[in-house]
Design a protein around this motif. Structure first.
Motif, PDB file in Angstrom:
ATOM      1  N   LEU A  23       6.544   5.390 -13.288  1.00 46.16           N
ATOM      2  CA  LEU A  23       5.842   6.062 -14.373  1.00 46.16           C
ATOM      3  C   LEU A  23       6.557   7.359 -14.736  1.00 46.16           C
ATOM      4  N   GLU A  24       6.709   7.598 -16.016  1.00 41.45           N
ATOM      5  CA  GLU A  24       7.383   8.807 -16.479  1.00 41.45           C
ATOM      6  C   GLU A  24       6.644  10.056 -16.019  1.00 41.45           C
ATOM      7  N   ARG A  25       7.402  11.039 -15.539  1.00 46.43           N
ATOM      8  CA  ARG A  25       6.886  12.333 -15.086  1.00 46.43           C
ATOM      9  C   ARG A  25       6.028  12.241 -13.818  1.00 46.43           C
ATOM     10  N   VAL A  26       6.043  11.110 -13.145  1.00 51.01           N
ATOM     11  CA  VAL A  26       5.257  10.938 -11.930  1.00 51.01           C
ATOM     12  C   VAL A  26       6.196  10.677 -10.757  1.00 51.01           C
ATOM     13  N   PHE A  27       6.125  11.533  -9.740  1.00 50.65           N
ATOM     14  CA  PHE A  27       6.968  11.461  -8.559  1.00 50.65           C
ATOM     15  C   PHE A  27       6.077  11.243  -7.332  1.00 50.65           C
ATOM     16  N   ALA A  28       6.691  10.908  -6.211  1.00 46.00           N
ATOM     17  CA  ALA A  28       5.934  10.748  -4.964  1.00 46.00           C
ATOM     18  C   ALA A  28       6.808  11.163  -3.799  1.00 46.00           C
ATOM     19  N   ALA A  29       6.167  11.610  -2.709  1.00 50.50           N
ATOM     20  CA  ALA A  29       6.892  12.023  -1.516  1.00 50.50           C
ATOM     21  C   ALA A  29       5.989  11.875  -0.304  1.00 50.50           C
ATOM     22  N   GLY A  30       6.594  11.778   0.878  1.00 53.42           N
ATOM     23  CA  GLY A  30       5.828  11.690   2.119  1.00 53.42           C
ATOM     24  C   GLY A  30       5.516  10.266   2.525  1.00 53.42           C
ATOM     25  N   ASP A  31       4.526  10.119   3.389  1.00 54.48           N
ATOM     26  CA  ASP A  31       4.204   8.815   3.964  1.00 54.48           C
ATOM     27  C   ASP A  31       3.834   7.765   2.937  1.00 54.48           C
ATOM     28  N   ILE A  32       3.400   8.181   1.761  1.00 50.31           N
ATOM     29  CA  ILE A  32       2.948   7.215   0.762  1.00 50.31           C
ATOM     30  C   ILE A  32       4.107   6.478   0.098  1.00 50.31           C
ATOM     31  N   ARG A  69       0.807  -1.222   0.000  1.00 47.67           N
ATOM     32  CA  ARG A  69       0.000   0.000   0.000  1.00 47.67           C
ATOM     33  C   ARG A  69       0.841   1.273   0.000  1.00 47.67           C
ATOM     34  N   HIS A  70       2.099   1.171  -0.435  1.00 50.41           N
ATOM     35  CA  HIS A  70       2.946   2.346  -0.567  1.00 50.41           C
ATOM     36  C   HIS A  70       3.538   2.385  -1.970  1.00 50.41           C
ATOM     37  N   VAL A  71       3.835   3.592  -2.453  1.00 43.74           N
ATOM     38  CA  VAL A  71       4.356   3.781  -3.801  1.00 43.74           C
ATOM     39  C   VAL A  71       5.879   3.694  -3.774  1.00 43.74           C
ATOM     40  N   VAL A  72       6.423   2.839  -4.607  1.00 44.47           N
ATOM     41  CA  VAL A  72       7.868   2.624  -4.659  1.00 44.47           C
ATOM     42  C   VAL A  72       8.532   3.763  -5.437  1.00 44.47           C
ATOM     43  N   GLU A 101       7.757   4.368  -0.527  1.00 47.04           N
ATOM     44  CA  GLU A 101       8.453   3.201   0.008  1.00 47.04           C
ATOM     45  C   GLU A 101       9.804   3.070  -0.686  1.00 47.04           C
ATOM     46  N   TYR A 102      10.855   2.884   0.116  1.00 45.12           N
ATOM     47  CA  TYR A 102      12.202   2.616  -0.379  1.00 45.12           C
ATOM     48  C   TYR A 102      13.003   2.081   0.798  1.00 45.12           C
ATOM     49  N   PRO A 103      14.150   1.443   0.571  1.00 49.83           N
ATOM     50  CA  PRO A 103      14.918   0.881   1.696  1.00 49.83           C
ATOM     51  C   PRO A 103      15.280   1.960   2.711  1.00 49.83           C
ATOM     52  N   GLY A 104      14.986   1.681   3.979  1.00 43.15           N
ATOM     53  CA  GLY A 104      15.309   2.616   5.038  1.00 43.15           C
ATOM     54  C   GLY A 104      14.297   3.714   5.257  1.00 43.15           C
ATOM     55  N   LYS A 105      13.136   3.632   4.639  1.00 40.46           N
ATOM     56  CA  LYS A 105      12.114   4.679   4.738  1.00 40.46           C
ATOM     57  C   LYS A 105      11.692   4.903   6.191  1.00 40.46           C
ATOM     58  N   VAL A 106      11.611   6.179   6.578  1.00 37.61           N
ATOM     59  CA  VAL A 106      11.118   6.580   7.898  1.00 37.61           C
ATOM     60  C   VAL A 106       9.947   7.521   7.687  1.00 37.61           C
ATOM     61  N   ARG A 107       8.789   7.215   8.278  1.00 35.03           N
ATOM     62  CA  ARG A 107       7.575   8.012   8.049  1.00 35.03           C
ATOM     63  C   ARG A 107       7.406   9.072   9.142  1.00 35.03           C
ATOM     64  N   LEU A 108       7.985  10.228   8.888  1.00 35.88           N
ATOM     65  CA  LEU A 108       7.872  11.393   9.746  1.00 35.88           C
ATOM     66  C   LEU A 108       7.534  12.604   8.881  1.00 35.88           C
ATOM     67  N   ILE A 109       6.846  13.579   9.464  1.00 37.30           N
ATOM     68  CA  ILE A 109       6.545  14.807   8.729  1.00 37.30           C
ATOM     69  C   ILE A 109       7.838  15.459   8.242  1.00 37.30           C
ATOM     70  N   ALA A 110       8.856  15.477   9.111  1.00 32.67           N
ATOM     71  CA  ALA A 110      10.125  16.105   8.760  1.00 32.67           C
ATOM     72  C   ALA A 110      10.747  15.441   7.533  1.00 32.67           C
ATOM     73  N   VAL A 111      10.645  14.120   7.448  1.00 28.68           N
ATOM     74  CA  VAL A 111      11.175  13.391   6.289  1.00 28.68           C
ATOM     75  C   VAL A 111      10.389  13.769   5.032  1.00 28.68           C
ATOM     76  N   GLY A 112       9.074  13.895   5.173  1.00 29.63           N
ATOM     77  CA  GLY A 112       8.245  14.271   4.033  1.00 29.63           C
ATOM     78  C   GLY A 112       8.636  15.612   3.451  1.00 29.63           C
ATOM     79  N   PHE A 113       8.999  16.571   4.305  1.00 27.84           N
ATOM     80  CA  PHE A 113       9.427  17.879   3.815  1.00 27.84           C
ATOM     81  C   PHE A 113      10.663  17.744   2.923  1.00 27.84           C
ATOM     82  N   GLY A 114      11.638  16.958   3.373  1.00 27.56           N
ATOM     83  CA  GLY A 114      12.844  16.763   2.581  1.00 27.56           C
ATOM     84  C   GLY A 114      12.557  16.062   1.272  1.00 27.56           C
ATOM     85  N   GLU A 115      11.683  15.048   1.335  1.00 34.88           N
ATOM     86  CA  GLU A 115      11.335  14.329   0.108  1.00 34.88           C
ATOM     87  C   GLU A 115      10.595  15.236  -0.873  1.00 34.88           C
TER      88      GLU A 115
END
Length: 330
Positions: free
Chosen positions: A278-287, A266-269, A289-303
């Motif tokens: 998908l070309e031209r499609v990016f994702a950030a925040g809690d949604i 249920r998370h986007v890689v 997923e990647y190795p070492g992912k940490v779900r914090l608001i602060a992390v979402g800002f950086g992403e």
């Protein structure tokens, strides 16, 4: 906030108006791009606005303690510098690639053509888990969220649940309410131990191995008056004019899963540039997923900043990934 055009065009379309999406909107404006934001909720702020606007948040850099509502207000003001076009209370349902753009269809028929799309939809659409004994009581004393503490002043409150939301609300309502009772079906809690200990040190009555079996009152159109609680086989009754069922929620990525985007649990890689498959499609925040992912608001800002800077090249091939520091801008 905006009219409802059947077609719109923008440089970057952000799907999700939570903290990560709002910061991304600001950053897109900083990069000089037009930006539009879509969200299925009628208000900005995502889960914070819907679920815990009064909750204190401690893990946002620069704020030792910031109330959820205040954080959202600041993010909305900051995003406003980009003059984003908001499409609220509408769900992104379809995605179509063109030669140099992506078109997102909304559930009201609107189509938005963008040079890049950034998905910041958090956990996706979410709906609260129901309280079996509460059928027919929603809005008549039963609620699933506590958007404001003031309506609970002087009332006998029963909170059902053992997670962070249940304990946070118990802690904040205890000084205002006539009484607070917390009911949980197990004798172990999912909430942070520190918060559990804080609640245990208050006047909150904590009933474990317990569940609410009946809501009573409502005669002649009146509201909730008492609740019956089965505590390890023995039924007890507590006064209650307000019951909060903090039983968690069911998250659903919805139509997004039909776009051909790679999803894991249920998370986007994404890769290190926040690119999806998908070309031209990016994702950030809690949604994401990647190795070492940490779900914090602060992390979402950086992403969000990473995603926007990498999307910049897709929007304008002459652009650089790193634009320089905001403090360098006159």
């Amino acid at each position: 906030m905006t009219s409802q055009p059947s077609r719109a065009e923008t440089d970057l379309l952000i799907v999700g108006a939570g903290p990560t999406g709002l910061f991304a909107a600001y950053y897109a404006g900083f990069r000089g791009f037009r930006v539009a934001v879509v969200d299925s909720l009628p208000e900005l702020g995502g889960q914070i606005t819907a679920m815990y606007p009064e909750k204190a948040i401690f893990d946002v850099a620069g704020f030792p303690n910031v109330k959820g509502r205040d954080l959202v207000d600041g993010l909305v003001e900051q995003a406003g510098t980009a003059k984003p076009e908001y499409f609220l209370d509408r769900t992104a349902t379809s995605l179509r690639h063109d030669a140099d753009s992506v078109t997102i269809g909304l559930d009201d028929g609107t189509e938005i053509r963008a040079k890049a799309v950034l998905i910041t939809a958090g956990i996706g659409k979410f709906s609260p888990r129901p309280l079996p004994a509460g059928d027919g009581w929603l809005g008549k004393g039963l609620e699933f969220f506590v958007p404001s503490f003031a309506p609970y002043a002087g009332k006998d409150v029963v909170i059902v649940g053992g997670g962070d939301s249940a304990f946070d609300w118990a802690l904040h309502l205890e000084p205002l309410a006539a009484s607070v009772t917390l009911v949980h079906r197990r004798d172990k809690f999912r909430a942070h131990q520190r918060t559990v200990e804080q609640v245990q040190a208050t006047s909150v009555e904590i009933l474990t191995r317990a569940q609410v079996t009946a809501l009573n009152g409502g005669a002649n159109g009146g509201g909730l008056e008492t609740v019956d609680i089965d505590v390890d086989g023995e039924v007890v009754t507590r006064p209650c004019q307000a019951l909060v069922a903090a039983l968690g929620f069911v998250a659903d990525l919805g139509p997004l899963q039909e776009w051909g985007i790679e999803v894991e649990k249920r998370h986007v890689v994404v890769d290190s540039a926040m690119r999806t498959n998908l070309e031209r499609v990016f994702a950030a925040g809690d949604i994401t997923e990647y190795p070492g992912k940490v779900r914090l608001i602060a992390v979402g800002f950086g992403e969000a900043a990473t995603a926007v800077n990498n999307a910049a090249v897709a929007i304008d091939p002459s652009a650089h990934v790193f634009p320089g520091h905001s403090s360098d801008v006159p």
